[in-house]
Design an enzyme around this catalytic site. Structure first.
Site, PDB file in Angstrom:
ATOM      1  N   ASP A   1       0.792  -1.236   0.000  1.00 36.16           N
ATOM      2  CA  ASP A   1       0.000   0.000   0.000  1.00 36.16           C
ATOM      3  C   ASP A   1       0.823   1.285   0.000  1.00 36.16           C
ATOM      4  OD1 ASP A   1       0.960  -0.043   2.525  1.00 36.16           O
ATOM      5  OD2 ASP A   1      -0.967   0.268   3.526  1.00 36.16           O
TER       6      ASP A   1
ATOM      7  N   HIS B   1      28.403   3.519 -11.050  1.00 36.09           N
ATOM      8  CA  HIS B   1      27.019   3.844 -10.704  1.00 36.09           C
ATOM      9  C   HIS B   1      26.834   3.968  -9.195  1.00 36.09           C
ATOM     10  CE1 HIS B   1      25.461   2.317 -14.852  1.00 36.09           C
ATOM     11  NE2 HIS B   1      25.975   3.518 -14.910  1.00 36.09           N
TER      12      HIS B   1
ATOM     13  N   TYR C   1      39.088   6.127 -14.371  1.00 35.78           N
ATOM     14  CA  TYR C   1      38.764   5.822 -12.975  1.00 35.78           C
ATOM     15  C   TYR C   1      39.928   5.054 -12.364  1.00 35.78           C
ATOM     16  CZ  TYR C   1      34.403   6.625 -15.460  1.00 35.78           C
ATOM     17  OH  TYR C   1      33.432   7.158 -16.270  1.00 35.78           O
TER      18      TYR C   1
ATOM     19  N   HIS D   1      19.111   5.430 -21.539  1.00 35.04           N
ATOM     20  CA  HIS D   1      19.754   4.557 -22.523  1.00 35.04           C
ATOM     21  C   HIS D   1      18.662   4.273 -23.537  1.00 35.04           C
ATOM     22  CE1 HIS D   1      22.592   3.253 -19.056  1.00 35.04           C
ATOM     23  NE2 HIS D   1      22.938   4.404 -19.593  1.00 35.04           N
TER      24      HIS D   1
ATOM     25  N   ASP E   1      21.359  13.803 -19.623  1.00 40.05           N
ATOM     26  CA  ASP E   1      22.275  12.850 -18.974  1.00 40.05           C
ATOM     27  C   ASP E   1      23.669  13.480 -18.961  1.00 40.05           C
ATOM     28  OD1 ASP E   1      23.727  10.729 -18.022  1.00 40.05           O
ATOM     29  OD2 ASP E   1      23.494   9.491 -19.821  1.00 40.05           O
TER      30      ASP E   1
ATOM     31  N   ASP F   1      26.698  12.700 -11.879  1.00 43.06           N
ATOM     32  CA  ASP F   1      26.034  12.243 -13.108  1.00 43.06           C
ATOM     33  C   ASP F   1      24.547  12.342 -12.825  1.00 43.06           C
ATOM     34  OD1 ASP F   1      25.034  10.920 -15.317  1.00 43.06           O
ATOM     35  OD2 ASP F   1      26.473   9.261 -15.222  1.00 43.06           O
TER      36      ASP F   1
ATOM     37  N   ARG G   1      34.659  11.627 -15.145  1.00 42.99           N
ATOM     38  CA  ARG G   1      33.855  11.409 -16.356  1.00 42.99           C
ATOM     39  C   ARG G   1      33.310  12.767 -16.761  1.00 42.99           C
ATOM     40  NH1 ARG G   1      31.037   7.538 -14.725  1.00 42.99           N
ATOM     41  NH2 ARG G   1      29.027   8.411 -14.112  1.00 42.99           N
TER      42      ARG G   1
ATOM     43  N   HIS H   1      33.701   1.372 -19.556  1.00 42.12           N
ATOM     44  CA  HIS H   1      32.404   1.507 -20.246  1.00 42.12           C
ATOM     45  C   HIS H   1      32.595   2.010 -21.670  1.00 42.12           C
ATOM     46  CE1 HIS H   1      32.552   5.891 -19.622  1.00 42.12           C
ATOM     47  NE2 HIS H   1      32.900   5.653 -18.363  1.00 42.12           N
TER      48      HIS H   1
ATOM     49  N   GLU I   1      30.745  10.416 -23.408  1.00 46.35           N
ATOM     50  CA  GLU I   1      31.093  10.408 -21.987  1.00 46.35           C
ATOM     51  C   GLU I   1      32.343   9.588 -21.655  1.00 46.35           C
ATOM     52  OE1 GLU I   1      28.343   8.029 -19.556  1.00 46.35           O
ATOM     53  OE2 GLU I   1      27.047   7.869 -21.303  1.00 46.35           O
TER      54      GLU I   1
ATOM     55  N   GLU J   1      30.447  14.243 -19.483  1.00 51.44           N
ATOM     56  CA  GLU J   1      29.385  13.726 -20.357  1.00 51.44           C
ATOM     57  C   GLU J   1      28.509  14.861 -20.857  1.00 51.44           C
ATOM     58  OE1 GLU J   1      26.655  11.039 -18.345  1.00 51.44           O
ATOM     59  OE2 GLU J   1      26.009  10.218 -20.277  1.00 51.44           O
TER      60      GLU J   1
ATOM     61  N   HIS K   1      25.764   6.570 -25.596  1.00 55.97           N
ATOM     62  CA  HIS K   1      24.547   5.795 -25.895  1.00 55.97           C
ATOM     63  C   HIS K   1      23.486   6.736 -26.417  1.00 55.97           C
ATOM     64  CE1 HIS K   1      23.115   7.519 -22.113  1.00 55.97           C
ATOM     65  NE2 HIS K   1      24.291   7.182 -21.607  1.00 55.97           N
TER      66      HIS K   1
HETATM   67  N1  GLY Z   1      23.812   8.057 -16.258  1.00 60.21           N
HETATM   68  C1  GLY Z   1      23.969   6.822 -16.901  1.00 60.21           C
HETATM   69  C2  GLY Z   1      24.891   6.927 -18.019  1.00 60.21           C
HETATM   70  O1  GLY Z   1      25.649   7.877 -18.108  1.00 60.21           O
HETATM   71  O2  GLY Z   1      24.889   6.126 -18.900  1.00 60.21           O
HETATM   72 MN    MN Z   2      25.225   8.387 -20.137  1.00 59.61          MN
HETATM   73 MN    MN Z   3      25.334   9.761 -17.214  1.00 60.36          MN
END
Ligand code: GLY
Ligand code: MN
Ligand code: MN
Length: 439
Positions: A40, A243, A388, A361, A271, A260, A406, A350, A384, A408, A354
């Site tokens: 609930d 993440h 690291y 994504h 993003d 991020d 990073r 990574h 991006e 982006e 994307h």
């Molecule tokens: N924030 C997720 C990515 O950068 O893909």
């Molecule tokens: Mn991204």
């Molecule tokens: Mn991102």
């Protein structure tokens, strides 16, 4: 009565375009389950992106059936009106409201799907539907298909073939219309303003959660309904976790902060990642790694134009970041051998980016017929790159340990190059140092 927030012509045009691809077929898109905890505790529902893309409909417990060229062409199964439930959980359009306000040809209560669907599917030769997203919808579709078969009697017809609806709709979502671009630009600008406010607020001693609050404040105050994905506010070594989402540590003097975060605006999301020093001044070591990542990001963005393929961008990112790793003393050896052995993944695990749109994504194929696809005008995506270097990595030069970076941005491809939609968030060292901690 509530009124829909969107112009229904937007969705009608999308359906009409998509319908041209699937004459003779039906497409079914279902909403996804509501988020309810302990039976609930309700959380705001966010419509399935494909269902929203084709209808603008925002309620849960709904199924849309599209049969281009047939009558009725659009059919929606929705929750019935229910004064008691509406008192608790808010307004519902019901089938009549859905028909009238959302310009759907025919609407039924959701309970009638089992009886109506076989009749609707009997007239088509194949079905587009995304299996395995939601077990309950799958069961409904499976039983409808079995009933279609029995409606046809002993004719020898098998079950309707099922094609993947996500692939079909994804191809349409990938190229953004002028309207979509205007929504994307707004999502990007709100996101960038959130980052700018976060930079101004940041100083030693503030908690990551407070910075998240500053981002969220900007997002909501500027018209965003929610964040496009979980906030990542990672100070110090946490920035080396891609993440990280605990967002609960105090930001320390001398550390970097990686954020991020993206705002969702009318279902489209930004993003953005920015990385900067908590105290507003890069150390020499931080600046060295930062400039290396920034150069990769800027070089790739400068290279963007229609006709190039996404894989080329991945390869460029890998090559340039591996060079940076060699220069920083993170790796040693020959660049090509290192890449062959995927050694660079230790510090850059990574991809370069994307697709971006209704989902962070976003939908759309990266390869077609086994070949990397060419990027076309009005596709949107992120660039991006990152490096690291975990604090516990004894093989890295000590001065770089605990640095995670990073950067982006969100890009649209134009007819001849690209448009960066997230330039309001500073990323040059001088511009960053001029705003961090200064509000
Ligand atoms: N924030 C997720 C990515 O950068 O893909
Ligand atoms: Mn991204
Ligand atoms: Mn991102």
């Amino acid at each position: 009565m509530r009124k829909p927030a969107y112009d229904m012509n937007i969705f009608r045009e999308r359906r009409s375009k998509l319908g041209q691809d699937i004459q003779g077929a039906a497409l079914i898109v279902a909403s996804h389950p509501e988020m309810i905890r302990n039976h609930d505790v309700h959380f705001p529902y966010r419509q399935d992106s494909n269902l929203f893309y084709l209808t603008g409909w925002e309620e849960p417990e709904s199924i849309f059936v599209f049969r281009p060229g047939l009558i009725p062409e659009t059919v929606m199964f929705v929750r019935s009106r229910d004064p008691e439930k509406e008192t608790w959980n808010g307004f519902r359009y019901g089938p009549e409201g859905c028909e009238q306000e959302f310009k759907i040809d025919r609407c039924y209560p959701i309970e009638e799907f089992a009886t109506q669907a076989p009749r609707l599917l009997k007239e088509v030769n194949r079905l587009y539907y995304r299996l395995y997203k939601d077990k309950h919808s799958d069961e409904k579709i499976q039983s409808a298909l079995e009933n279609v078969k029995s409606l046809q009697g002993r004719t020898g017809f098998g079950l309707l073939p099922i094609h993947d609806a996500d692939t079909l709709i994804g191809e349409h979502r990938l190229i953004k219309s002028e309207y979509e671009l205007s929504q994307m630009r707004e999502a990007c600008e709100i996101s960038a303003q959130g980052h700018l406010a976060a930079m101004r607020f940041t100083r030693p001693g503030v908690n990551e959660r407070q910075i998240q609050g500053v981002l969220a404040h900007q997002f909501f105050m500027r018209g965003s309904a929610r964040e496009g994905y979980g906030f990542i506010v990672a100070s110090g070594n946490s920035a080396t976790t891609l993440h990280y989402n605990f967002n609960d540590q105090k930001c320390r003097d001398g550390d970097l902060l990686l954020i991020d975060a993206g705002a969702e605006f009318n279902y489209y999301t930004g993003d953005i990642t920015r990385t900067y020093p908590v105290n507003g001044k890069f150390t020499d070591e931080q600046a060295k790694v930062y400039e290396a990542v920034l150069k990769v990001q800027k070089d790739i963005i400068a290279y963007l134009k229609p006709g190039i393929v996404f894989k080329e961008l991945h390869d460029m990112g890998t090559s340039m970041l591996t060079e940076a790793m060699l220069e920083l003393g993170l790796l040693s050896g020959r660049k090509d051998d290192l890449i062959q052995a995927l050694a660079q993944k230790k510090y850059y695990p990574h991809g370069i980016g994307h697709w971006l749109g209704l989902d962070v994504h976003d939908a759309g194929l990266y390869f077609r017929n086994g070949e990397p696809r060419a990027i076309e005008a009005n596709m949107c995506f992120t660039i991006e790159p990152g490096l690291y270097i975990p604090a516990h990595d004894n093989s890295a030069p000590a001065k770089y340990r605990g640095i995670g970076i990073r950067i982006e941005d969100n890009i649209r491809i134009t007819n001849h190059g690209s448009e960066n939609m997230t330039t309001s968030a500073p990323k040059e060292i001088g511009d960053i140092e001029a705003v961090v901690g200064k509000n």
